[in-house]
Scaffold this active site. Structure first.
Site, PDB file in Angstrom:
ATOM      1  N   ASP A   1     -44.485  69.202   8.022  1.00  0.00           N
ATOM      2  CA  ASP A   1     -43.196  69.888   7.871  1.00  0.00           C
ATOM      3  C   ASP A   1     -42.709  70.010   6.429  1.00  0.00           C
TER       4      ASP A   1
ATOM      5  N   CYS B   1     -48.989  88.069  22.466  1.00  0.00           N
ATOM      6  CA  CYS B   1     -47.624  88.437  22.870  1.00  0.00           C
ATOM      7  C   CYS B   1     -47.633  89.765  23.636  1.00  0.00           C
TER       8      CYS B   1
ATOM      9  N   CYS C   1     -44.515  92.095  25.316  1.00  0.00           N
ATOM     10  CA  CYS C   1     -43.337  91.254  25.618  1.00  0.00           C
ATOM     11  C   CYS C   1     -42.357  91.240  24.443  1.00  0.00           C
TER      12      CYS C   1
ATOM     13  N   CYS D   1     -38.163  87.079  23.688  1.00  0.00           N
ATOM     14  CA  CYS D   1     -37.505  86.202  22.714  1.00  0.00           C
ATOM     15  C   CYS D   1     -36.520  86.993  21.853  1.00  0.00           C
TER      16      CYS D   1
ATOM     17  N   CYS E   1     -32.367  85.906  21.965  1.00  0.00           N
ATOM     18  CA  CYS E   1     -31.738  85.181  20.853  1.00  0.00           C
ATOM     19  C   CYS E   1     -30.245  85.492  20.808  1.00  0.00           C
TER      20      CYS E   1
ATOM     21  N   CYS F   1     -29.800  82.064  12.402  1.00  0.00           N
ATOM     22  CA  CYS F   1     -30.447  81.216  13.421  1.00  0.00           C
ATOM     23  C   CYS F   1     -29.641  79.942  13.663  1.00  0.00           C
TER      24      CYS F   1
ATOM     25  N   CYS G   1     -32.025  74.734  18.266  1.00  0.00           N
ATOM     26  CA  CYS G   1     -31.950  75.725  19.358  1.00  0.00           C
ATOM     27  C   CYS G   1     -33.367  75.990  19.856  1.00  0.00           C
TER      28      CYS G   1
ATOM     29  N   CYS H   1     -35.405  80.897  22.119  1.00  0.00           N
ATOM     30  CA  CYS H   1     -36.514  81.855  21.980  1.00  0.00           C
ATOM     31  C   CYS H   1     -37.850  81.263  22.445  1.00  0.00           C
TER      32      CYS H   1
ATOM     33  N   CYS I   1     -39.962  82.157  26.661  1.00  0.00           N
ATOM     34  CA  CYS I   1     -41.335  82.630  26.436  1.00  0.00           C
ATOM     35  C   CYS I   1     -42.214  82.344  27.661  1.00  0.00           C
TER      36      CYS I   1
HETATM   37  C1  B12 Z   1     -38.009  76.478   7.046  1.00  0.00           C
HETATM   38  C2  B12 Z   1     -38.352  76.109   8.474  1.00  0.00           C
HETATM   39  C3  B12 Z   1     -37.451  76.467   9.458  1.00  0.00           C
HETATM   40  C4  B12 Z   1     -36.308  77.457   9.223  1.00  0.00           C
HETATM   41  C5  B12 Z   1     -36.912  78.886   9.221  1.00  0.00           C
HETATM   42  C6  B12 Z   1     -37.811  79.152  10.433  1.00  0.00           C
HETATM   43  C7  B12 Z   1     -38.726  80.339  10.337  1.00  0.00           C
HETATM   44  N1  B12 Z   1     -39.051  80.911  11.481  1.00  0.00           N
HETATM   45  O1  B12 Z   1     -39.168  80.706   9.262  1.00  0.00           O
HETATM   46  C8  B12 Z   1     -35.358  77.132  10.407  1.00  0.00           C
HETATM   47  C9  B12 Z   1     -34.362  76.070   9.970  1.00  0.00           C
HETATM   48  C10 B12 Z   1     -34.577  78.328  10.967  1.00  0.00           C
HETATM   49  C11 B12 Z   1     -36.341  76.526  11.390  1.00  0.00           C
HETATM   50  C12 B12 Z   1     -36.138  76.502  12.764  1.00  0.00           C
HETATM   51  C13 B12 Z   1     -37.035  75.938  13.663  1.00  0.00           C
HETATM   52  N2  B12 Z   1     -38.130  75.207  13.372  1.00  0.00           N
HETATM   53 CO1  B12 Z   1     -38.859  75.020  11.571  1.00  0.00          CO
HETATM   54  N3  B12 Z   1     -39.809  74.936   9.945  1.00  0.00           N
HETATM   55  C14 B12 Z   1     -39.550  75.416   8.782  1.00  0.00           C
HETATM   56  C15 B12 Z   1     -40.711  75.068   7.805  1.00  0.00           C
HETATM   57  C16 B12 Z   1     -40.304  73.834   6.978  1.00  0.00           C
HETATM   58  C17 B12 Z   1     -41.115  76.220   6.865  1.00  0.00           C
HETATM   59  C18 B12 Z   1     -41.235  77.563   7.595  1.00  0.00           C
HETATM   60  C19 B12 Z   1     -41.194  78.720   6.624  1.00  0.00           C
HETATM   61  O2  B12 Z   1     -41.681  78.629   5.514  1.00  0.00           O
HETATM   62  N4  B12 Z   1     -40.599  79.821   7.071  1.00  0.00           N
HETATM   63  C20 B12 Z   1     -40.613  81.051   6.346  1.00  0.00           C
HETATM   64  C21 B12 Z   1     -41.616  81.981   7.044  1.00  0.00           C
HETATM   65  C22 B12 Z   1     -41.527  83.373   6.400  1.00  0.00           C
HETATM   66  O3  B12 Z   1     -42.893  81.426   6.812  1.00  0.00           O
HETATM   67  P1  B12 Z   1     -43.871  80.931   7.999  1.00  0.00           P
HETATM   68  O4  B12 Z   1     -43.069  80.228   9.030  1.00  0.00           O
HETATM   69  O5  B12 Z   1     -45.005  80.189   7.396  1.00  0.00           O
HETATM   70  O6  B12 Z   1     -44.348  82.289   8.593  1.00  0.00           O
HETATM   71  C23 B12 Z   1     -45.503  82.991   8.082  1.00  0.00           C
HETATM   72  C24 B12 Z   1     -46.073  83.899   9.165  1.00  0.00           C
HETATM   73  O7  B12 Z   1     -45.213  83.959  10.276  1.00  0.00           O
HETATM   74  C25 B12 Z   1     -46.246  85.236   8.474  1.00  0.00           C
HETATM   75  N5  B12 Z   1     -45.413  86.330   8.960  1.00  0.00           N
HETATM   76  C26 B12 Z   1     -44.189  86.256   9.470  1.00  0.00           C
HETATM   77  N6  B12 Z   1     -43.761  87.458   9.782  1.00  0.00           N
HETATM   78  C27 B12 Z   1     -44.694  88.328   9.464  1.00  0.00           C
HETATM   79  C28 B12 Z   1     -44.705  89.684   9.603  1.00  0.00           C
HETATM   80  C29 B12 Z   1     -45.809  90.362   9.121  1.00  0.00           C
HETATM   81  C30 B12 Z   1     -45.781  91.821   9.235  1.00  0.00           C
HETATM   82  C31 B12 Z   1     -46.899  89.626   8.552  1.00  0.00           C
HETATM   83  C32 B12 Z   1     -48.074  90.304   8.039  1.00  0.00           C
HETATM   84  C33 B12 Z   1     -46.845  88.226   8.451  1.00  0.00           C
HETATM   85  C34 B12 Z   1     -45.740  87.591   8.927  1.00  0.00           C
HETATM   86  O8  B12 Z   1     -45.912  85.046   7.108  1.00  0.00           O
HETATM   87  C35 B12 Z   1     -45.087  83.912   6.964  1.00  0.00           C
HETATM   88  C36 B12 Z   1     -45.183  83.378   5.540  1.00  0.00           C
HETATM   89  O9  B12 Z   1     -46.456  83.125   5.132  1.00  0.00           O
HETATM   90  C37 B12 Z   1     -41.876  74.757   8.825  1.00  0.00           C
HETATM   91  C38 B12 Z   1     -42.904  73.715   8.364  1.00  0.00           C
HETATM   92  C39 B12 Z   1     -43.879  74.303   7.349  1.00  0.00           C
HETATM   93  N7  B12 Z   1     -44.083  73.570   6.274  1.00  0.00           N
HETATM   94  O10 B12 Z   1     -44.430  75.368   7.549  1.00  0.00           O
HETATM   95  C40 B12 Z   1     -41.093  74.255  10.076  1.00  0.00           C
HETATM   96  C41 B12 Z   1     -41.649  74.599  11.452  1.00  0.00           C
HETATM   97  C42 B12 Z   1     -42.034  76.053  11.415  1.00  0.00           C
HETATM   98  N8  B12 Z   1     -40.480  74.442  12.315  1.00  0.00           N
HETATM   99  C43 B12 Z   1     -40.752  74.003  13.499  1.00  0.00           C
HETATM  100  C44 B12 Z   1     -39.815  73.895  14.559  1.00  0.00           C
HETATM  101  C45 B12 Z   1     -40.208  73.025  15.732  1.00  0.00           C
HETATM  102  C46 B12 Z   1     -38.594  74.582  14.499  1.00  0.00           C
HETATM  103  C47 B12 Z   1     -37.602  74.813  15.647  1.00  0.00           C
HETATM  104  C48 B12 Z   1     -38.264  75.024  16.997  1.00  0.00           C
HETATM  105  C49 B12 Z   1     -36.606  73.637  15.708  1.00  0.00           C
HETATM  106  C50 B12 Z   1     -35.481  73.825  16.721  1.00  0.00           C
HETATM  107  N9  B12 Z   1     -35.737  73.708  17.998  1.00  0.00           N
HETATM  108  O11 B12 Z   1     -34.361  74.073  16.329  1.00  0.00           O
HETATM  109  C51 B12 Z   1     -36.855  76.074  15.153  1.00  0.00           C
HETATM  110  C52 B12 Z   1     -37.562  77.358  15.621  1.00  0.00           C
HETATM  111  C53 B12 Z   1     -36.885  78.613  15.203  1.00  0.00           C
HETATM  112  C54 B12 Z   1     -37.900  79.736  15.082  1.00  0.00           C
HETATM  113  N10 B12 Z   1     -37.870  80.679  16.007  1.00  0.00           N
HETATM  114  O12 B12 Z   1     -38.701  79.723  14.136  1.00  0.00           O
HETATM  115  C55 B12 Z   1     -42.244  73.746  13.659  1.00  0.00           C
HETATM  116  C56 B12 Z   1     -42.840  74.899  14.483  1.00  0.00           C
HETATM  117  C57 B12 Z   1     -43.937  74.487  15.446  1.00  0.00           C
HETATM  118  C58 B12 Z   1     -44.515  75.715  16.104  1.00  0.00           C
HETATM  119  N11 B12 Z   1     -44.933  75.583  17.352  1.00  0.00           N
HETATM  120  O13 B12 Z   1     -44.606  76.772  15.510  1.00  0.00           O
HETATM  121  C59 B12 Z   1     -42.724  73.687  12.141  1.00  0.00           C
HETATM  122  C60 B12 Z   1     -44.137  74.193  11.917  1.00  0.00           C
HETATM  123  C61 B12 Z   1     -42.604  72.205  11.708  1.00  0.00           C
HETATM  124  C62 B12 Z   1     -43.759  71.339  12.244  1.00  0.00           C
HETATM  125  N12 B12 Z   1     -44.529  70.716  11.365  1.00  0.00           N
HETATM  126  O14 B12 Z   1     -43.993  71.212  13.418  1.00  0.00           O
HETATM  127  N13 B12 Z   1     -37.458  76.054  10.760  1.00  0.00           N
HETATM  128  S1  SF4 Z   2     -41.283  85.562  24.415  1.00  0.00           S
HETATM  129 FE1  SF4 Z   2     -43.228  84.614  23.790  1.00  0.00          FE
HETATM  130  S2  SF4 Z   2     -44.820  86.050  24.491  1.00  0.00           S
HETATM  131 FE2  SF4 Z   2     -42.862  87.148  24.538  1.00  0.00          FE
HETATM  132  S3  SF4 Z   2     -42.797  88.169  22.523  1.00  0.00           S
HETATM  133 FE3  SF4 Z   2     -41.681  86.244  22.320  1.00  0.00          FE
HETATM  134  S4  SF4 Z   2     -43.199  84.790  21.537  1.00  0.00           S
HETATM  135 FE4  SF4 Z   2     -44.337  86.558  22.359  1.00  0.00          FE
HETATM  136  S1  SF4 Z   3     -33.922  79.199  17.532  1.00  0.00           S
HETATM  137 FE1  SF4 Z   3     -32.224  80.138  18.712  1.00  0.00          FE
HETATM  138  S2  SF4 Z   3     -30.970  81.222  17.200  1.00  0.00           S
HETATM  139 FE2  SF4 Z   3     -32.945  80.736  16.210  1.00  0.00          FE
HETATM  140  S3  SF4 Z   3     -34.209  82.560  16.544  1.00  0.00           S
HETATM  141 FE3  SF4 Z   3     -34.623  81.200  18.272  1.00  0.00          FE
HETATM  142  S4  SF4 Z   3     -33.148  81.813  19.863  1.00  0.00           S
HETATM  143 FE4  SF4 Z   3     -32.446  82.701  17.938  1.00  0.00          FE
END
Ligand code: B12
Ligand code: SF4
Ligand code: SF4
Length: 316
Positions: free
Chosen positions: A131, A185, A188, A191, A195, A211, A238, A241, A245
């Site tokens: 993380d 996905c 579908c 999510c 949200c 979020c 939260c 989403c 799923c």
């Molecule tokens: C910052 C962070 C958050 C932020 C931002 C989340 C987000 N979605 O980016 C916040 C605080 C909102 C958050 C929330 C949650 N988080 Co969080 N978070 C992180 C953290 C520390 C970094 C993620 C990050 O850099 N985000 C920025 C995005 C842009 O980067 P990314 O996630 O790597 O996504 C890449 C790809 O998706 C891709 N991509 C995305 N979109 C697109 C679109 C196109 C067109 C393309 C080509 C590529 C692409 O590029 C991105 C960048 O390289 C990671 C741990 C880590 N070191 O990675 C945990 C992590 C993602 N979190 C985790 C968890 C559990 C959660 C929550 C479920 C907690 C909760 N229940 O409240 C929620 C889920 C919300 C959600 N839907 O994501 C887990 C996810 C496990 C999993 N199964 O995926 C992680 C991996 C921690 C862990 N070690 O387990 N989190």
């Molecule tokens: S609900 Fe699950 S399967 Fe459906 S679009 Fe979202 S992540 Fe994909």
């Molecule tokens: S964690 Fe909750 S608020 Fe954040 S994207 Fe998912 S459904 Fe939306």
């Protein structure tokens, strides 16, 4: 020491899945800077500070050849928040119910690494992260075949769903790598539609500033007025989403004592939570991931949630 021996040992340590990705220039990594530029990281300054290292694990460990990614199921046998009709129930994200995963997964990754060092004929460089490290864990998880990045941005494993913690070991060994996971996905969009704050602005793109997870955990100071109603009765994180799923419809559960709900958070209602003493909350937050917001942050969230339910916080 082979890739399959590492994976077999990972299982004995409690990891449910282990895959290996190449330390390469993966196309998804390029999206990160654009995401930051759009302001989607909000006040999470550490994401800006570490952008250079996050662009490639070889900026963290120049000799890196592979990234070993683990996934660990944390789901337990409690119903989903979307199944709860009681608006006064305090909604706490499932990942936060038990012990702090940073400690638990971190220790298991270090055990795996120690075993690898003892089993390898040649010395090697490696770093383990869960993380908080400068690693885009989801990108490497997808390329390690652990799961695909869903439209809700979470890693979804076809057998386990998305209630998994990720962990990563960046390493200089040229291990055999896995095939990347394929997006399942399909058409579908559940999510995106579910949200409550429309934080998923496009498939796979999340605006943290909207979020609930960000607003209740990462946001410092007051939750902005315009977002308070959307928080509903969520007091920490939260899961909506992920709950909607289809890949989590019959998600496996873990019987690992580390992830079982602590009594203080287990199906607790907002009023009871608001009336807990600082001493009780301090004890419940010890060794819990929820200590991140401290008591002050938790009380702030409970006050907003009570207000959303038409109740006032008796402590205010
Ligand atoms: C910052 C962070 C958050 C932020 C931002 C989340 C987000 N979605 O980016 C916040 C605080 C909102 C958050 C929330 C949650 N988080 Co969080 N978070 C992180 C953290 C520390 C970094 C993620 C990050 O850099 N985000 C920025 C995005 C842009 O980067 P990314 O996630 O790597 O996504 C890449 C790809 O998706 C891709 N991509 C995305 N979109 C697109 C679109 C196109 C067109 C393309 C080509 C590529 C692409 O590029 C991105 C960048 O390289 C990671 C741990 C880590 N070191 O990675 C945990 C992590 C993602 N979190 C985790 C968890 C559990 C959660 C929550 C479920 C907690 C909760 N229940 O409240 C929620 C889920 C919300 C959600 N839907 O994501 C887990 C996810 C496990 C999993 N199964 O995926 C992680 C991996 C921690 C862990 N070690 O387990 N989190
Ligand atoms: S609900 Fe699950 S399967 Fe459906 S679009 Fe979202 S992540 Fe994909
Ligand atoms: S964690 Fe909750 S608020 Fe954040 S994207 Fe998912 S459904 Fe939306």
């Amino acid at each position: 020491m082979t890739a399959s021996e590492i994976k077999a040992h990972a299982r004995t340590l409690g990891f449910d899945v282990c895959g290996i990705a190449p330390a390469a220039d993966h196309p998804e990594l390029k999206f990160y800077r654009e995401w930051l530029d759009r302001g989607y990281a909000g006040e999470m300054a550490y994401l800006h500070r570490t952008a250079e290292r996050r662009a490639d694990v070889r900026n963290v460990l120049p000799a890196a050849r592979t990234v070993i990614v683990t996934a660990t199921v944390y789901n337990t046998d409690r119903p989903y928040a979307i199944e709860c009709a009681d608006a006064a129930r305090a909604q706490i994200a499932r990942y936060a119910w038990g012990d702090d995963y940073h400690d638990v997964i971190g220790a298991r990754l270090e055990s795996l690494l120690a075993w690898m060092r003892a089993s390898s004929e040649a010395p090697f460089d490696a770093r383990a992260y869960v993380d908080t490290g400068p690693v885009q864990e989801r990108v490497y998880a997808q390329h390690a075949g652990v799961g695909w990045i869903g439209k809700n941005t979470c890693i979804i494993n076809p057998d386990l769903g998305s209630w998994v913690f990720l962990g990563a070991i960046i390493c200089s060994l040229p291990l055999e790598v896995d095939a990347p996971s394929l997006d399942q996905c399909g058409t579908c969009t559940l999510c995106l539609e579910a949200c409550p704050t429309t934080a998923i602005v496009a498939p796979g793109v999340l605006d943290s500033t909207r979020c609930i997870s960000y607003l209740t955990i990462e946001q410092r100071g007051a939750i902005p007025e315009e977002h308070r109603a959307g928080v509903g009765s969520h007091v920490y994180g939260c899961d909506i989403c992920q709950e909607v799923c289809p890949w989590n419809a019959v998600a496996p559960r873990s019987d690992d004592p580390a992830w079982q709900p602590r009594p203080a958070w287990d199906r607790v209602d907002l009023l009871t939570l608001s009336q807990r003493s600082d001493e009780d909350l301090t004890a419940a937050l010890r060794g819990s991931p929820m200590k991140r917001t401290k008591i002050q942050g938790l009380r702030r969230n409970v006050a907003v949630a009570l207000d959303n339910c038409g109740m006032s916080d008796p402590g205010v």
